[in-house]
Design an enzyme around this catalytic site. Structure first.
Site, PDB file in Angstrom:
ATOM      1  N   HIS A  73      15.883   9.924  -0.390  1.00  0.00           N
ATOM      2  CA  HIS A  73      14.827   9.897   0.621  1.00  0.00           C
ATOM      3  C   HIS A  73      14.479   8.435   0.923  1.00  0.00           C
ATOM      4  O   HIS A  73      14.536   7.578   0.036  1.00  0.00           O
ATOM      5  CB  HIS A  73      13.595  10.642   0.104  1.00  0.00           C
ATOM      6  CG  HIS A  73      12.400  10.434   0.958  1.00  0.00           C
ATOM      7  ND1 HIS A  73      12.425  10.647   2.314  1.00  0.00           N
ATOM      8  CD2 HIS A  73      11.152   9.986   0.662  1.00  0.00           C
ATOM      9  CE1 HIS A  73      11.244  10.346   2.818  1.00  0.00           C
ATOM     10  NE2 HIS A  73      10.452   9.943   1.842  1.00  0.00           N
ATOM     11  N   CYS A  93       8.156  14.944   2.243  1.00  0.00           N
ATOM     12  CA  CYS A  93       9.423  14.202   2.111  1.00  0.00           C
ATOM     13  C   CYS A  93      10.472  14.963   1.310  1.00  0.00           C
ATOM     14  O   CYS A  93      11.630  14.542   1.263  1.00  0.00           O
ATOM     15  CB  CYS A  93       9.167  12.843   1.468  1.00  0.00           C
ATOM     16  SG  CYS A  93       7.967  11.863   2.371  1.00  0.00           S
ATOM     17  N   ASN A 144      10.155   5.399   7.099  1.00  0.00           N
ATOM     18  CA  ASN A 144      10.137   6.689   6.416  1.00  0.00           C
ATOM     19  C   ASN A 144       9.924   7.785   7.463  1.00  0.00           C
ATOM     20  O   ASN A 144       8.869   7.846   8.099  1.00  0.00           O
ATOM     21  CB  ASN A 144       9.001   6.689   5.389  1.00  0.00           C
ATOM     22  CG  ASN A 144       8.929   7.965   4.576  1.00  0.00           C
ATOM     23  OD1 ASN A 144       9.577   8.952   4.895  1.00  0.00           O
ATOM     24  ND2 ASN A 144       8.121   7.945   3.527  1.00  0.00           N
TER      25      ASN A 144
HETATM   26  O1  UT7 Z   1       7.395   9.182   1.248  1.00  0.00           O
HETATM   27  C1  UT7 Z   1       6.588   9.644   0.228  1.00  0.00           C
HETATM   28  C2  UT7 Z   1       6.541   8.735  -0.880  1.00  0.00           C
HETATM   29  N1  UT7 Z   1       5.924   7.456  -0.538  1.00  0.00           N
HETATM   30  C3  UT7 Z   1       6.238   6.431  -1.282  1.00  0.00           C
HETATM   31  O2  UT7 Z   1       7.076   6.593  -2.122  1.00  0.00           O
HETATM   32  C4  UT7 Z   1       5.540   5.101  -1.124  1.00  0.00           C
HETATM   33  C5  UT7 Z   1       5.317   4.520  -2.482  1.00  0.00           C
HETATM   34  N2  UT7 Z   1       4.545   3.265  -2.519  1.00  0.00           N
HETATM   35  C6  UT7 Z   1       4.966   2.136  -1.933  1.00  0.00           C
HETATM   36  O3  UT7 Z   1       5.970   2.112  -1.266  1.00  0.00           O
HETATM   37  C7  UT7 Z   1       4.185   0.876  -2.202  1.00  0.00           C
HETATM   38  O4  UT7 Z   1       3.211   1.113  -3.205  1.00  0.00           O
HETATM   39  C8  UT7 Z   1       3.503   0.287  -0.952  1.00  0.00           C
HETATM   40  C9  UT7 Z   1       4.566  -0.278  -0.012  1.00  0.00           C
HETATM   41  C10 UT7 Z   1       2.695   1.316  -0.212  1.00  0.00           C
HETATM   42  C11 UT7 Z   1       2.582  -0.856  -1.327  1.00  0.00           C
HETATM   43  O5  UT7 Z   1       3.308  -1.851  -2.022  1.00  0.00           O
HETATM   44  P1  UT7 Z   1       2.760  -2.476  -3.406  1.00  0.00           P
HETATM   45  O6  UT7 Z   1       3.722  -3.467  -3.823  1.00  0.00           O
HETATM   46  O7  UT7 Z   1       2.496  -1.303  -4.325  1.00  0.00           O
HETATM   47  O8  UT7 Z   1       1.440  -3.189  -2.941  1.00  0.00           O
HETATM   48  P2  UT7 Z   1      -0.085  -2.912  -3.396  1.00  0.00           P
HETATM   49  O9  UT7 Z   1      -0.538  -1.590  -2.866  1.00  0.00           O
HETATM   50  O10 UT7 Z   1      -0.234  -3.200  -4.840  1.00  0.00           O
HETATM   51  O11 UT7 Z   1      -0.803  -4.057  -2.599  1.00  0.00           O
HETATM   52  C12 UT7 Z   1      -0.610  -5.438  -2.923  1.00  0.00           C
HETATM   53  C13 UT7 Z   1      -1.384  -6.246  -1.921  1.00  0.00           C
HETATM   54  C14 UT7 Z   1      -2.821  -5.767  -1.746  1.00  0.00           C
HETATM   55  O12 UT7 Z   1      -3.632  -6.899  -1.503  1.00  0.00           O
HETATM   56  P3  UT7 Z   1      -4.540  -7.509  -2.687  1.00  0.00           P
HETATM   57  O13 UT7 Z   1      -5.458  -6.383  -3.099  1.00  0.00           O
HETATM   58  O14 UT7 Z   1      -3.593  -7.912  -3.749  1.00  0.00           O
HETATM   59  O15 UT7 Z   1      -5.238  -8.643  -2.022  1.00  0.00           O
HETATM   60  C15 UT7 Z   1      -2.730  -4.936  -0.496  1.00  0.00           C
HETATM   61  O16 UT7 Z   1      -3.983  -4.873   0.177  1.00  0.00           O
HETATM   62  O17 UT7 Z   1      -0.764  -6.137  -0.644  1.00  0.00           O
HETATM   63  C16 UT7 Z   1      -1.729  -5.708   0.313  1.00  0.00           C
HETATM   64  N3  UT7 Z   1      -1.068  -4.920   1.332  1.00  0.00           N
HETATM   65  C17 UT7 Z   1      -0.532  -5.456   2.431  1.00  0.00           C
HETATM   66  N4  UT7 Z   1      -0.443  -6.718   2.847  1.00  0.00           N
HETATM   67  C18 UT7 Z   1       0.186  -6.947   4.020  1.00  0.00           C
HETATM   68  C19 UT7 Z   1      -0.883  -3.575   1.359  1.00  0.00           C
HETATM   69  N5  UT7 Z   1      -0.235  -3.239   2.474  1.00  0.00           N
HETATM   70  C20 UT7 Z   1      -0.002  -4.389   3.153  1.00  0.00           C
HETATM   71  C21 UT7 Z   1       0.629  -4.681   4.372  1.00  0.00           C
HETATM   72  N6  UT7 Z   1       0.704  -5.981   4.773  1.00  0.00           N
HETATM   73  N7  UT7 Z   1       1.175  -3.741   5.170  1.00  0.00           N
END
Ligand code: UT7
Length: 358
Positions: free
Chosen positions: A285, A135, A315
């Site tokens: 980005h 990225c 992205n």
């Molecule tokens: O391009 C390179 C750089 N990339 C980035 O900068 C991405 C950076 N990270 C992010 O954008 C975020 O961390 C994510 C969008 C990937 C995830 O969001 P989050 O708010 O950090 O969620 P989390 O990983 O803490 O997950 C919270 C909950 C989990 O469920 P439990 O364990 O609380 O039951 C996940 O399993 O949300 C769940 N979850 C989803 N639920 C529905 C994770 N992905 C999804 C999904 N749909 N697609």
């Protein structure tokens, strides 16, 4: 680097972008199988509400699922548009810098394939670089192009970022944190030298950073070269094919992204002595809308100067910055002569910022 007054500066001669036609919204995504065919039952436990709230993404573009499109084809469309915008013939190019994490093949790089598709393969004086900064490839590539042009190494550089993500995503609940984020697309710039005393013309500033301790926090391995055989799984066996898909420690990446983009943005202003009065647009980005909102808040960036496209394209990694600039130029917001501050963060970790006049 920040530059003193100098005669030769790097000018952006042209800009172009391309996204495939197929629009996949969040609802449809949940029903797609790994051949991108919509199934009657949900394949991934996710929802439009979760995706929009946590990422900002509403829809993304996918290439056709008939095996006809390569990353180099996406790049070719964007490159042709950038060349037409610049009024430059492909035969004038003496350098291609190609940023992608989804190359056509493991090797050779996709730059030489693009060279052939542009019809300039006989032009053996056109150097072709592939760069692997994910990225952050746009800023790393811009810094390279700027150095090449200012030193007189090359006079017509095509800088292109293109990604075909949709073939390497896990369309099951296991991969949902990553799969919902990414889309296919390409963006390109044509750059060349200009003689000017204006220190604010063309590329004004670039900075590139890396911290390799984050390498395993966001990666796609596919194989492990230390092993014999180096690839040892059945790609169709869901219990054993996790190496085929990207893995991400989302929260760690999120925090490092905000920090890297804020710091590089603040450094860009400090090193050039510019303020937001000197800059029309902030183009971050496009990884997550919440990252970009946080960066704007912490770095004190006026909200009406922030340009996003993640809602529409997700992205697109190496393509995201030129794609976003070109999108808003096509919609009449961004104009020639506007000054842009861009900051990026990606796998590696890598990050950086640049200030340039379009
Ligand atoms: O391009 C390179 C750089 N990339 C980035 O900068 C991405 C950076 N990270 C992010 O954008 C975020 O961390 C994510 C969008 C990937 C995830 O969001 P989050 O708010 O950090 O969620 P989390 O990983 O803490 O997950 C919270 C909950 C989990 O469920 P439990 O364990 O609380 O039951 C996940 O399993 O949300 C769940 N979850 C989803 N639920 C529905 C994770 N992905 C999804 C999904 N749909 N697609």
């Amino acid at each position: 680097m920040s530059y003193p007054r100098h005669m030769i500066r790097t000018k952006i001669l042209g800009l172009g972008s391309y996204v495939p036609e197929r629009v996949v919204d969040n609802h449809e995504l949940a029903f797609l199988d790994d051949r991108h065919v919509r199934q009657p039952t949900r394949q991934t436990e996710t929802s439009d509400e979760w995706i929009q709230q946590r990422t900002g993404v509403r829809e993304r573009r996918y290439v056709p699922n008939d095996g006809s499109v390569w990353t180099s084809d996406l790049a070719l469309h964007a490159a042709r548009r950038a060349l037409a915008d610049a009024g430059v013939d492909a035969a004038e190019l003496d350098c291609i810098i190609f940023g992608t994490l989804s190359p056509d093949f493991h090797f050779p790089g996709t730059g030489v394939i693009l060279q052939t598709k542009l019809g300039i393969a006989e032009r053996t004086s056109c150097a072709c670089f592939d760069i692997r900064q994910q990225c952050s490839a746009f800023i790393y590539g811009l810094q390279m192009a700027d150095a090449f042009i200012r030193t007189g190494t090359y006079r017509r550089i095509l800088l292109v970022g293109a990604e075909l993500h949709s073939h390497a995503l896990d369309f099951t609940t296991r991969g949902r944190d990553v799969t919902v984020l990414f889309g296919d697309g390409a963006g390109a710039l044509v750059l060349g030298p200009v003689e000017t005393d204006d220190p604010r013309a063309g590329v004004v500033y670039t900075s590139a950073h890396a911290d390799g301790t984050g390498a395993s926090d966001l990666c796609l391995k596919i194989f492990e070269i230390a092993r014999l055989p180096y690839l040892d799984y059945d790609a169709r066996d869901r219990d054993h094919n996790a190496l085929m898909y990207p893995r991400m420690e989302g929260k760690r990446v999120f925090l490092h992204a905000v920090r890297g983009m804020v710091m590089s943005t603040q450094a860009a202003l400090a090193r050039t002595g510019m303020t937001w009065d000197d800059i029309q647009w902030f183009v971050p980005h496009q990884a997550n809308l919440r990252i970009n909102e946080k960066v704007a808040e912490v770095a004190g960036i006026p909200r009406d100067k922030v340009l996003n496209t993640i809602e529409l394209y997700g992205n697109t990694t190496a393509a995201s910055v030129p794609l976003t600039i070109d999108h808003w130029r096509q919609h009449g917001r961004v104009k020639r002569g506007d000054r842009i501050l861009s900051s990026v963060f990606g796998s590696g970790f890598t990050w950086g910022a640049a200030i340039f006049t379009l």
